[in-house]
Write a protein that holds these residues in place. Sequence first.
Motif: not given
Length: 150
Positions: A89-118
Amino acid sequence: MVIITENQLLDAIENYFTKHGFTLISMAKNNEKGIDMELLKNGVTLLIEAKGSIGNKYDTDPSIKPFARSLVREYVRKQITKLMEREEKNVGDNTYFIAAWPETPLFRNEVNKKAKALAKLGYLHIWLQENMRVKIEGPGAEKLIELLDE
Protein backbone atom coordinates in the motif's frame (compact mmCIF):
# COMPACT_ATOMS: atom_id res chain seq x y z
CA MET A 1 13.96 -11.80 30.03
CA VAL A 2 11.75 -8.86 29.12
CA ILE A 3 8.17 -9.37 30.35
CA ILE A 4 6.21 -6.65 28.62
CA THR A 5 2.80 -6.25 27.04
CA GLU A 6 2.36 -5.01 23.48
CA ASN A 7 0.86 -1.77 24.82
CA GLN A 8 3.90 -1.21 27.06
CA LEU A 9 6.23 -2.03 24.16
CA LEU A 10 4.44 0.51 21.95
CA ASP A 11 4.67 3.15 24.68
CA ALA A 12 8.43 2.55 25.06
CA ILE A 13 8.96 2.80 21.29
CA GLU A 14 6.85 5.96 21.05
CA ASN A 15 8.81 7.53 23.89
CA TYR A 16 12.12 6.66 22.23
CA PHE A 17 11.27 8.04 18.80
CA THR A 18 9.45 11.18 19.98
CA LYS A 19 12.51 12.04 22.09
CA HIS A 20 14.43 11.92 18.80
CA GLY A 21 12.09 14.33 17.01
CA PHE A 22 9.56 11.97 15.44
CA THR A 23 5.87 12.80 15.55
CA LEU A 24 3.36 10.09 16.36
CA ILE A 25 0.83 9.87 13.52
CA SER A 26 -1.14 6.87 14.77
CA MET A 27 -1.01 4.04 17.27
CA ALA A 28 -3.25 0.98 17.48
CA LYS A 29 -3.53 -0.50 20.94
CA ASN A 30 -5.76 -3.14 22.49
CA ASN A 31 -6.35 -5.08 19.26
CA GLU A 32 -7.35 -1.98 17.27
CA LYS A 33 -7.16 -2.42 13.50
CA GLY A 34 -4.32 -0.95 11.48
CA ILE A 35 -0.59 -0.64 11.74
CA ASP A 36 0.55 -0.69 15.36
CA MET A 37 2.44 2.59 15.05
CA GLU A 38 3.20 5.22 12.45
CA LEU A 39 5.77 7.95 13.10
CA LEU A 40 7.07 10.78 10.91
CA LYS A 41 10.18 12.98 10.85
CA ASN A 42 11.64 15.07 8.01
CA GLY A 43 9.56 13.24 5.41
CA VAL A 44 10.58 9.81 6.69
CA THR A 45 7.81 7.47 7.81
CA LEU A 46 8.21 4.56 10.20
CA LEU A 47 5.58 1.83 10.06
CA ILE A 48 5.94 -0.48 13.05
CA GLU A 49 4.32 -3.80 13.90
CA ALA A 50 4.99 -4.78 17.51
CA LYS A 51 4.38 -7.77 19.75
CA GLY A 52 4.97 -8.03 23.47
CA SER A 53 6.15 -11.11 25.33
CA ILE A 54 2.89 -11.38 27.24
CA GLY A 55 -0.77 -10.60 26.59
CA ASN A 56 -2.14 -7.13 27.31
CA LYS A 57 -4.46 -8.67 29.91
CA TYR A 58 -1.36 -9.14 32.07
CA ASP A 59 -1.90 -5.55 33.23
CA THR A 60 -4.98 -6.70 35.13
CA ASP A 61 -4.09 -10.38 35.66
CA PRO A 62 -0.41 -10.93 36.55
CA SER A 63 -0.94 -14.71 36.63
CA ILE A 64 -0.86 -14.76 32.81
CA LYS A 65 2.30 -16.45 31.51
CA PRO A 66 4.60 -15.27 28.67
CA PHE A 67 3.80 -16.52 25.18
CA ALA A 68 4.81 -20.09 24.33
CA ARG A 69 7.20 -20.89 21.47
CA SER A 70 4.34 -21.82 19.11
CA LEU A 71 2.60 -18.48 19.69
CA VAL A 72 5.84 -16.55 19.24
CA ARG A 73 6.37 -18.32 15.91
CA GLU A 74 2.82 -17.46 14.80
CA TYR A 75 3.07 -13.82 15.93
CA VAL A 76 6.38 -13.26 14.13
CA ARG A 77 4.87 -14.65 10.91
CA LYS A 78 1.80 -12.44 11.28
CA GLN A 79 3.93 -9.35 11.86
CA ILE A 80 5.98 -10.00 8.73
CA THR A 81 2.82 -10.58 6.71
CA LYS A 82 1.32 -7.31 7.99
CA LEU A 83 4.47 -5.43 7.03
CA MET A 84 4.38 -6.95 3.54
CA GLU A 85 0.74 -5.90 3.17
CA ARG A 86 1.62 -2.36 4.30
CA GLU A 87 4.48 -2.24 1.83
CA GLU A 88 2.05 -3.07 -0.99
CA LYS A 89 0.00 0.00 0.00
CA ASN A 90 2.99 2.33 0.53
CA VAL A 91 5.25 3.01 -2.40
CA GLY A 92 7.27 5.84 -0.82
CA ASP A 93 11.04 5.55 -0.78
CA ASN A 94 11.19 7.23 2.61
CA THR A 95 9.31 4.55 4.52
CA TYR A 96 10.86 2.08 6.92
CA PHE A 97 8.99 -1.13 7.67
CA ILE A 98 9.87 -2.29 11.16
CA ALA A 99 8.98 -5.23 13.38
CA ALA A 100 9.43 -4.69 17.12
CA TRP A 101 9.88 -7.29 19.83
CA PRO A 102 11.07 -7.60 23.41
CA GLU A 103 14.58 -9.03 23.60
CA THR A 104 13.77 -12.60 24.66
CA PRO A 105 15.40 -15.88 23.62
CA LEU A 106 12.13 -17.09 22.03
CA PHE A 107 11.65 -14.01 19.86
CA ARG A 108 15.36 -13.73 19.02
CA ASN A 109 15.52 -17.40 17.98
CA GLU A 110 12.41 -17.13 15.81
CA VAL A 111 13.60 -13.94 14.11
CA ASN A 112 17.08 -15.40 13.54
CA LYS A 113 15.45 -18.26 11.60
CA LYS A 114 14.06 -15.66 9.19
CA ALA A 115 17.01 -13.24 9.18
CA LYS A 116 18.04 -13.74 5.52
CA ALA A 117 14.50 -13.31 4.22
CA LEU A 118 13.91 -10.25 6.42
CA ALA A 119 17.16 -8.72 5.17
CA LYS A 120 16.10 -9.27 1.54
CA LEU A 121 12.77 -7.61 2.30
CA GLY A 122 14.66 -4.69 3.84
CA TYR A 123 12.75 -4.80 7.12
CA LEU A 124 14.30 -3.42 10.26
CA HIS A 125 13.96 -4.85 13.75
CA ILE A 126 13.55 -3.03 17.00
CA TRP A 127 14.53 -4.97 20.09
CA LEU A 128 13.46 -3.63 23.46
CA GLN A 129 16.17 -4.55 25.91
CA GLU A 130 15.64 -5.54 29.52
CA ASN A 131 16.78 -2.05 30.61
CA MET A 132 14.03 -0.62 28.31
CA ARG A 133 16.55 0.66 25.77
CA VAL A 134 15.80 0.37 22.07
CA LYS A 135 18.18 -1.48 19.75
CA ILE A 136 17.68 -1.11 15.98
CA GLU A 137 18.97 -3.81 13.61
CA GLY A 138 18.63 -4.76 9.97
CA PRO A 139 19.49 -3.44 6.51
CA GLY A 140 19.71 0.33 6.47
CA ALA A 141 19.60 0.60 10.26
CA GLU A 142 22.54 3.05 10.13
CA LYS A 143 20.51 5.51 8.05
CA LEU A 144 17.65 5.46 10.53
CA ILE A 145 20.07 5.79 13.46
CA GLU A 146 21.64 8.84 11.75
CA LEU A 147 18.18 10.36 11.33
CA LEU A 148 17.62 9.98 15.08
CA ASP A 149 20.52 12.35 15.74
CA GLU A 150 19.34 15.07 13.33
